[in-house]
Design a protein around this motif. Sequence first.
Motif, PDB file in Angstrom:
ATOM      1  N   ALA A 128       0.699  -1.214   0.085  1.00 13.79           N
ATOM      2  CA  ALA A 128      -0.009   0.053  -0.015  1.00 13.79           C
ATOM      3  C   ALA A 128       0.950   1.337  -0.136  1.00 13.79           C
ATOM      4  O   ALA A 128       1.969   1.224   0.364  1.00 13.79           O
ATOM      5  N   SER A 129       0.480   2.145  -0.839  1.00 10.77           N
ATOM      6  CA  SER A 129       1.380   3.547  -0.727  1.00 10.77           C
ATOM      7  C   SER A 129       0.496   4.544  -0.590  1.00 10.77           C
ATOM      8  O   SER A 129      -0.645   4.794  -0.942  1.00 10.77           O
ATOM      9  N   TYR A 130       0.858   5.426   0.523  1.00 12.36           N
ATOM     10  CA  TYR A 130       0.363   6.606   0.911  1.00 12.36           C
ATOM     11  C   TYR A 130       0.801   7.867   0.557  1.00 12.36           C
ATOM     12  O   TYR A 130       2.375   7.849   0.522  1.00 12.36           O
ATOM     13  N   GLU A 131       0.262   8.940   0.034  1.00 14.41           N
ATOM     14  CA  GLU A 131       0.957  10.136  -0.339  1.00 14.41           C
ATOM     15  C   GLU A 131       0.555  10.949   0.946  1.00 14.41           C
ATOM     16  O   GLU A 131      -0.623  11.208   1.557  1.00 14.41           O
ATOM     17  N   THR A 132       1.526  11.668   1.449  1.00 12.23           N
ATOM     18  CA  THR A 132       1.536  12.570   2.503  1.00 12.23           C
ATOM     19  C   THR A 132       1.910  13.728   2.251  1.00 12.23           C
ATOM     20  O   THR A 132       1.727  14.440   1.332  1.00 12.23           O
ATOM     21  N   LYS A 133       2.491  14.570   3.288  1.00 14.89           N
ATOM     22  CA  LYS A 133       3.137  15.748   2.848  1.00 14.89           C
ATOM     23  C   LYS A 133       3.749  16.028   1.861  1.00 14.89           C
ATOM     24  O   LYS A 133       4.301  14.994   1.252  1.00 14.89           O
ATOM     25  N   LYS A 134       4.228  17.162   1.329  1.00 11.58           N
ATOM     26  CA  LYS A 134       5.300  17.418   0.153  1.00 11.58           C
ATOM     27  C   LYS A 134       6.321  16.733   0.179  1.00 11.58           C
ATOM     28  O   LYS A 134       7.279  16.679   1.402  1.00 11.58           O
ATOM     29  N   ASN A 135       6.782  15.842  -0.670  1.00 10.21           N
ATOM     30  CA  ASN A 135       8.077  15.241  -0.861  1.00 10.21           C
ATOM     31  C   ASN A 135       8.054  14.071   0.107  1.00 10.21           C
ATOM     32  O   ASN A 135       9.243  13.868   0.707  1.00 10.21           O
ATOM     33  N   CYS A 136       7.099  13.560   0.593  1.00  9.44           N
ATOM     34  CA  CYS A 136       7.215  12.521   1.376  1.00  9.44           C
ATOM     35  C   CYS A 136       6.047  11.274   1.118  1.00  9.44           C
ATOM     36  O   CYS A 136       5.011  11.622   0.557  1.00  9.44           O
ATOM     37  N   GLU A 137       6.640  10.282   1.175  1.00 11.71           N
ATOM     38  CA  GLU A 137       5.830   8.891   0.958  1.00 11.71           C
ATOM     39  C   GLU A 137       5.834   7.916   1.687  1.00 11.71           C
ATOM     40  O   GLU A 137       6.834   7.744   2.502  1.00 11.71           O
ATOM     41  N   ILE A 138       4.865   6.990   1.933  1.00 10.57           N
ATOM     42  CA  ILE A 138       4.811   5.856   2.870  1.00 10.57           C
ATOM     43  C   ILE A 138       4.672   4.752   1.945  1.00 10.57           C
ATOM     44  O   ILE A 138       3.576   4.487   1.367  1.00 10.57           O
ATOM     45  N   ARG A 139       5.499   3.843   2.341  1.00  7.71           N
ATOM     46  CA  ARG A 139       5.223   2.420   1.704  1.00  7.71           C
ATOM     47  C   ARG A 139       5.159   1.371   2.723  1.00  7.71           C
ATOM     48  O   ARG A 139       5.835   1.339   3.501  1.00  7.71           O
ATOM     49  N   VAL A 140       3.840   0.645   2.609  1.00  7.71           N
ATOM     50  CA  VAL A 140       3.820  -0.304   3.628  1.00  7.71           C
ATOM     51  C   VAL A 140       3.812  -1.979   2.984  1.00  7.71           C
ATOM     52  O   VAL A 140       3.134  -2.157   1.802  1.00  7.71           O
ATOM     53  N   PHE A 141       4.545  -2.724   3.610  1.00  8.94           N
ATOM     54  CA  PHE A 141       4.911  -3.880   2.754  1.00  8.94           C
ATOM     55  C   PHE A 141       4.196  -5.342   3.680  1.00  8.94           C
ATOM     56  O   PHE A 141       4.059  -5.049   4.904  1.00  8.94           O
ATOM     57  N   GLU A 142       3.819  -6.258   2.980  1.00  9.83           N
ATOM     58  CA  GLU A 142       3.240  -7.582   3.748  1.00  9.83           C
ATOM     59  C   GLU A 142       4.243  -8.377   4.630  1.00  9.83           C
ATOM     60  O   GLU A 142       4.030  -9.105   5.381  1.00  9.83           O
ATOM     61  N   SER A 143       5.730  -8.396   3.883  1.00  3.16           N
ATOM     62  CA  SER A 143       6.599  -9.341   4.256  1.00  3.16           C
ATOM     63  C   SER A 143       7.887  -8.546   4.107  1.00  3.16           C
ATOM     64  O   SER A 143       8.078  -7.602   3.461  1.00  3.16           O
ATOM     65  N   SER A 144       8.737  -9.137   4.964  1.00  6.95           N
ATOM     66  CA  SER A 144      10.277  -8.745   4.914  1.00  6.95           C
ATOM     67  C   SER A 144      10.861  -8.782   3.599  1.00  6.95           C
ATOM     68  O   SER A 144      11.706  -7.849   3.031  1.00  6.95           O
ATOM     69  N   ASP A 145      10.870  -9.799   2.747  1.00  2.00           N
ATOM     70  CA  ASP A 145      11.150 -10.079   1.625  1.00  2.00           C
ATOM     71  C   ASP A 145      10.761  -9.080   0.492  1.00  2.00           C
ATOM     72  O   ASP A 145      11.447  -8.464  -0.106  1.00  2.00           O
ATOM     73  N   GLU A 146       9.518  -8.610   0.485  1.00  2.00           N
ATOM     74  CA  GLU A 146       8.878  -7.804  -0.313  1.00  2.00           C
ATOM     75  C   GLU A 146       9.490  -6.300   0.032  1.00  2.00           C
ATOM     76  O   GLU A 146       9.857  -5.416  -1.025  1.00  2.00           O
ATOM     77  N   MET A 147       9.774  -5.887   1.380  1.00  2.00           N
ATOM     78  CA  MET A 147      10.261  -4.722   1.650  1.00  2.00           C
ATOM     79  C   MET A 147      11.820  -4.814   1.106  1.00  2.00           C
ATOM     80  O   MET A 147      12.385  -3.614   0.565  1.00  2.00           O
ATOM     81  N   ALA A 148      12.504  -5.848   1.266  1.00  2.00           N
ATOM     82  CA  ALA A 148      14.027  -5.987   0.655  1.00  2.00           C
ATOM     83  C   ALA A 148      13.917  -5.853  -0.719  1.00  2.00           C
ATOM     84  O   ALA A 148      14.828  -4.974  -1.188  1.00  2.00           O
ATOM     85  N   THR A 149      13.258  -6.379  -1.328  1.00  2.00           N
ATOM     86  CA  THR A 149      13.031  -6.261  -2.858  1.00  2.00           C
ATOM     87  C   THR A 149      12.920  -4.776  -3.375  1.00  2.00           C
ATOM     88  O   THR A 149      13.670  -4.286  -4.406  1.00  2.00           O
TER      89      THR A 149
END
Length: 281
Positions: free
Chosen positions: A7-28
């Motif tokens: 899931a990707s969230y758009e927040t304040k200017k020049n800031c992004e949040i990425r949320v991952f289901e697993s450690s492997d997906e985050m590392a990739t």
Amino acid sequence: MEREIMASYETKKNCEIRVFESSDEMATDLAEFISQVSEISVKERGYFAIALSGGPLTRHMRKLCEAPYNKTLDWSRWYVFWAEERAVAKNHAESNYKLTKDEFLSKVPILNGHVYSINDNATVEEAATDYEFVIRQLVKIRTVGVSESNDCPKFDLILLNIGPDGHVASLFPNHPALELKDDWVTYITDSPEPPPERITFTLPVINSASHIVIVATGEDKAKAVSFAISDCNEGLGATSVPARMVQPTDGKLVWFLDEAAASSLEAGNNAYDLRAPVLRV
């Protein structure tokens, strides 16, 4: 078959949040992000200056040690620094240098002369002064870029962890080091976590980077992540959550979170607008 892994969230200017289901997906995804920043930096500047932190961060970089990155990245243009370091010997179990060497540097062909660790034979104060001097020399010859907004170094990428108390690098809640404006590197002798003596980049240096990544995993980080990001916490004193003070001057901040660390955001937090999810095959 495609499935939603992030899931990707758009927040304040020049800031992004990425949320991952697993450690492997985050590392990739983190490996791909670092690879892209490296390629752009080398193309535009001829160098890639990256500053790392300790803790679990290097484990999340493990995919860079594998194909295709270990063969395709221009490792000869990498210059490695630390945004924080413990004032211990390089072979000490709590040394960020040792951790990074064991889990990352020993597995990729970065030139030894391009790895800038602190002087572990000096006092913590001398080590901080020496490290700042080294960085200043590299800024002069533009191996490390310089901010257009101030005279701070402009690292291409700074990678940070966040602690359960909201600290980043070795900048802890309500510590006087958070107020420093002119120093690039400072030292502390009273870290609330052992060991007590550390050196750290200051906030002006962190905020001057082209790209900043903050990685958080685990439910114990959820409250700190929410306090750092949410507009619902405007009443908090700025220095009580150092990660909240990470606000790029002219760069981009990206949060890499697992679901546990993001749980307080996803429990009805209205500070974010959900964008189209990022899909992977």
